[in-house]
Design a protein around this motif. Structure first.
Motif, PDB file in Angstrom:
ATOM      1  N   VAL A  32     -93.702  31.960  82.175  1.00  0.00           N
ATOM      2  CA  VAL A  32     -92.337  32.632  83.197  1.00  0.00           C
ATOM      3  C   VAL A  32     -91.683  33.965  82.506  1.00  0.00           C
ATOM      4  O   VAL A  32     -91.249  34.181  82.656  1.00  0.00           O
ATOM      5  N   LEU A  33     -92.233  34.452  80.852  1.00  0.00           N
ATOM      6  CA  LEU A  33     -91.618  35.500  79.749  1.00  0.00           C
ATOM      7  C   LEU A  33     -92.491  36.411  80.821  1.00  0.00           C
ATOM      8  O   LEU A  33     -91.654  37.905  81.093  1.00  0.00           O
ATOM      9  N   GLY A  34     -93.816  36.278  81.090  1.00  0.00           N
ATOM     10  CA  GLY A  34     -94.541  37.542  81.773  1.00  0.00           C
ATOM     11  C   GLY A  34     -93.907  38.072  83.010  1.00  0.00           C
ATOM     12  O   GLY A  34     -93.700  38.989  82.924  1.00  0.00           O
ATOM     13  N   HIS A 107     -83.072  38.972  78.369  1.00  0.00           N
ATOM     14  CA  HIS A 107     -82.553  37.957  77.545  1.00  0.00           C
ATOM     15  C   HIS A 107     -81.230  36.185  77.867  1.00  0.00           C
ATOM     16  O   HIS A 107     -82.262  35.069  78.034  1.00  0.00           O
ATOM     17  N   ASP A 108     -80.438  36.605  78.689  1.00  0.00           N
ATOM     18  CA  ASP A 108     -80.032  35.759  79.246  1.00  0.00           C
ATOM     19  C   ASP A 108     -80.598  34.618  80.402  1.00  0.00           C
ATOM     20  O   ASP A 108     -80.590  33.826  80.714  1.00  0.00           O
ATOM     21  N   ARG A 109     -81.585  35.612  81.610  1.00  0.00           N
ATOM     22  CA  ARG A 109     -82.886  34.751  82.387  1.00  0.00           C
ATOM     23  C   ARG A 109     -83.440  34.516  81.246  1.00  0.00           C
ATOM     24  O   ARG A 109     -83.633  33.017  82.000  1.00  0.00           O
ATOM     25  N   LEU A 117     -88.460  24.672  82.971  1.00  0.00           N
ATOM     26  CA  LEU A 117     -89.683  24.598  82.156  1.00  0.00           C
ATOM     27  C   LEU A 117     -90.033  23.148  81.442  1.00  0.00           C
ATOM     28  O   LEU A 117     -90.875  22.323  81.742  1.00  0.00           O
ATOM     29  N   LEU A 118     -88.448  23.002  80.679  1.00  0.00           N
ATOM     30  CA  LEU A 118     -88.724  21.661  79.955  1.00  0.00           C
ATOM     31  C   LEU A 118     -88.605  20.753  80.434  1.00  0.00           C
ATOM     32  O   LEU A 118     -87.463  19.531  79.813  1.00  0.00           O
TER      33      LEU A 118
END
Length: 142
Positions: A32-34, A107-109, A117-118
């Motif tokens: 997700v971060l990538g 950061h907000d995204r 995700l969780l």
């Protein structure tokens, strides 16, 4: 309970369940971060910089990483346009790292992406409270 590779998960020791869950969550989180141009280390740095600019050494200490690790992380964040570095008016020998508007948006995204995700966990607040309690207890026992 479901099975993984033919093994009944309900028979696994709790430690193994925690380790596998952590690895699976981390793999998804990294993906997700990538997709946002971030790494986990980069997200931690952005989160820490929300309160204002910091020298690299202070940022590294607050993020609990070495100066060299923070330097590499900041190089990637600068290249992505998420942070800037500029001379510290109070001490010309050091530079301050500042969050950019793009960094704040990234950061907000990422923060907004975490619940999806969780989401499988149900009550996020209760789960977080349990994790905090576990981490606090294990940190003070050692």
């Amino acid at each position: 309970m479901s099975t993984t590779h033919g093994s009944d998960l309900s028979t696994w020791p709790t430690g193994r369940l925690l380790a596998v869950a952590a690895r699976l969550v981390e793999q998804r989180w990294v993906a997700v971060l990538g997709g946002m141009g971030l790494t986990h280390a980069g997200l931690i740095a952005l989160h820490t910089l929300r309160e204002g600019p910091l020298p690299q050494r202070t940022l590294a200490r607050r993020c609990q990483v070495t100066d060299q690790t923070m330097s590499r992380t900041l190089d990637r964040l600068v290249k992505a346009g998420f942070v800037t570095r500029s001379p510290d008016p109070a001490d010309a020998r050091r530079q301050l790292t500042r969050l950019t508007d793009e960094g704040r948006t990234a950061h907000d995204r990422a923060v907004r992406a975490e619940p999806a995700l969780l989401g499988v966990l149900g009550d996020d607040a209760a789960f977080r409270a349990s994790l905090l309690e576990l981490i606090t207890q294990l940190s003070t026992d050692g």
